[in-house]
Design a protein around this motif. Structure first.
Motif, PDB file in Angstrom:
ATOM      1  N   THR A 278       0.764  -1.116   0.084  1.00 33.83           N
ATOM      2  CA  THR A 278       0.155   0.015   0.146  1.00 33.83           C
ATOM      3  C   THR A 278       0.714   1.209  -0.077  1.00 33.83           C
ATOM      4  O   THR A 278       0.558   2.264  -0.874  1.00 33.83           O
ATOM      5  N   THR A 279       1.809   1.162   0.939  1.00 31.25           N
ATOM      6  CA  THR A 279       2.696   2.279   1.007  1.00 31.25           C
ATOM      7  C   THR A 279       3.421   2.783  -0.533  1.00 31.25           C
ATOM      8  O   THR A 279       3.785   3.931  -0.881  1.00 31.25           O
TER       9      THR A 279
ATOM     10  N   PHE B   3       3.477   3.912   8.599  1.00 29.13           N
ATOM     11  CA  PHE B   3       3.121   4.982   7.664  1.00 29.13           C
ATOM     12  C   PHE B   3       3.903   5.950   7.610  1.00 29.13           C
ATOM     13  O   PHE B   3       4.419   6.654   6.491  1.00 29.13           O
TER      14      PHE B   3
ATOM     15  N   ARG C  42       7.682   5.636   6.082  1.00 34.83           N
ATOM     16  CA  ARG C  42       7.608   5.591   4.833  1.00 34.83           C
ATOM     17  C   ARG C  42       7.043   6.893   3.796  1.00 34.83           C
ATOM     18  O   ARG C  42       7.801   7.297   2.939  1.00 34.83           O
ATOM     19  N   LEU C  43       6.145   7.235   4.522  1.00 30.99           N
ATOM     20  CA  LEU C  43       5.351   8.760   3.875  1.00 30.99           C
ATOM     21  C   LEU C  43       5.318   9.988   4.543  1.00 30.99           C
ATOM     22  O   LEU C  43       5.088  10.942   3.990  1.00 30.99           O
TER      23      LEU C  43
END
Ligand SMILES: *Cc1c(COP(=O)(O)O)cnc(C)c1O
Length: 388
Positions: free
Chosen positions: A146-147, A192, A195-196
């Motif tokens: 997803t990421t 999350f 990574r984001l």
């Protein structure tokens, strides 16, 4: 549908409830007003503009269809977030109009990326993660994919939120399950963010969690039932009361005020002699001579037939029993105790009159329902009006 009854929506009650909730969450947390289920029976077209007037700038709906209705009655300054259903062909509309929506599986994530590409605009996504509710949400073993997908499609997809839903914060029986959810959610946030980056809103709390668990507030709370003036459960009310017990022997006054009041009027009155049956069949026999009022509200209007010979309404400030079977369009009410009751008098179905009140709660104990269900079952067709 009809003007045989009417629902008043109280601005003052809503202002009080919102003030109370804002005080609970403090200035750093955003409030999303949950208006799914036709604004819990209050009527989207009436409730949403009123809430906006009272300062709300974020609304959550279940479906794109509800988003469409909310969009039609908002100023354009407020955010709309779809928590649930959007058909693929509605995604473009949402993106074009800056409406945010949940993504909880690979299918919707891809559909969002494709729609954003076609529209030429960024989709605003709230990524829902599985933490133990097991309804919708990405599983931890899907986080990597997803990421990566979000990073690859950064031009078209903006991750605006990371969210989950708690499995019953309104009952202590679920505490253990909810604590585990909080821990899993914390891990998802770390993943999350690593990574984001940290540029997304974190949100998990419904009304019960907003009222009871400060640590669940994060950046935004999604408040439904409480803003309408109801406790999510009797237990939530009791727990709140334990922590905020008034000094000495002062009475506890609930900080939540009912926004909705449903009323009709007496259509006709008649005398019934002792021994006569009232209404269809033989479910009710007058044990004495009595006075019976016909009220033009029946199960067609959302007054359940299961309240036959059980429910109450208010007439001249008195609780007056429903007698006989509730009909499709009418019910009969014993007004013997209100000798002055006459045609045209107000009848309250939910709400207060004088010093008496019929609460949604009193419906519930009779129909074994919950306040959520009782509220949303009030038909959309009953006239609604905003009052001060
Ligand atoms: C309905 C709903 C809420 C609001 O719940 P209340 O108990 O009415 O406050 C919050 N989040 C989600 C995802 C919901 O479906």
């Amino acid at each position: 549908m009809n003007s045989s009854s009417c629902i008043d929506i109280s601005r003052k009650a809503l202002q009080k409830n919102l003030g109370f909730i804002r005080k609970r969450i403090g200035p750093g947390v955003r409030l999303s007003s949950v208006v799914k289920g036709n604004a819990y029976g209050h009527g989207i077209e009436h409730f949403v503009p009123l809430a906006e007037e009272c300062g709300v700038r974020h609304f959550s709906v279940f479906s794109a269809d509800e988003a469409y209705r909310a969009f039609g009655c908002l100023s354009g300054e407020s955010d709309i977030l779809i928590l649930g259903d959007i058909r693929d062909e509605q995604i473009e509309w949402a993106i074009e109009n800056d409406i945010a929506f949940y993504v909880f599986d690979r299918g919707r994530l891809r559909a969002a990326a494709e729609a954003a590409e076609r529209v030429g605009k960024k989709a605003r996504l709230h990524v829902e993660v599985e933490t133990g509710f097991h309804r919708t949400g990405f599983e931890p073993d899907e986080f990597e994919e997803t990421t990566a997908f979000l990073l690859d499609h950064g031009e078209r997809l903006r991750m605006e939120g990371l969210c989950t839903h708690l499995a019953g914060a309104e009952s202590t029986a679920n505490d253990f399950r909810i604590q585990k959810q909080q821990a899993s959610y914390g891990e998802a946030c770390d993943y999350f963010r690593a990574r984001l980056g940290a540029g997304f809103l974190r949100h998990v709390a419904c009304s019960a969690a907003t009222l009871l668990y400060r640590e669940a507030h994060f950046d935004l709370v999604r408040v439904g039932i409480a803003q309408y003036g109801y406790w999510p459960s009797e237990e939530t009310r009791m727990r709140y009361l334990m922590e905020h017990r008034p000094e000495g022997n002062k009475r506890f006054r609930s900080p939540l005020k009912r926004v909705l009041r449903w009323h009709s009027r007496i259509m006709s009155v008649k005398e019934v002699r002792e021994g006569d049956f009232v209404g269809y069949g033989n479910s009710y026999m007058a044990a004495r001579s009595m006075k019976v009022a016909a009220v033009p509200v029946g199960y067609f209007h959302g007054f359940s037939r299961s309240l036959s010979n059980l429910g109450h309404v208010l007439v001249q400030g008195k609780r007056s029993p429903v007698v006989g079977l509730v009909n499709m369009n009418m019910m009969l009410v014993d007004v013997t105790e209100c000798p002055r009751a006459e045609r045209g008098d107000e009848v309250v179905i939910i709400g207060s009159q004088g010093r008496s009140e019929i609460s949604v709660q009193s419906f519930i104990s009779l129909t074994r329902s919950v306040n959520y269900e009782t509220l949303v079952r009030i038909p959309a067709g009953v006239d609604r009006v905003v009052v001060e």
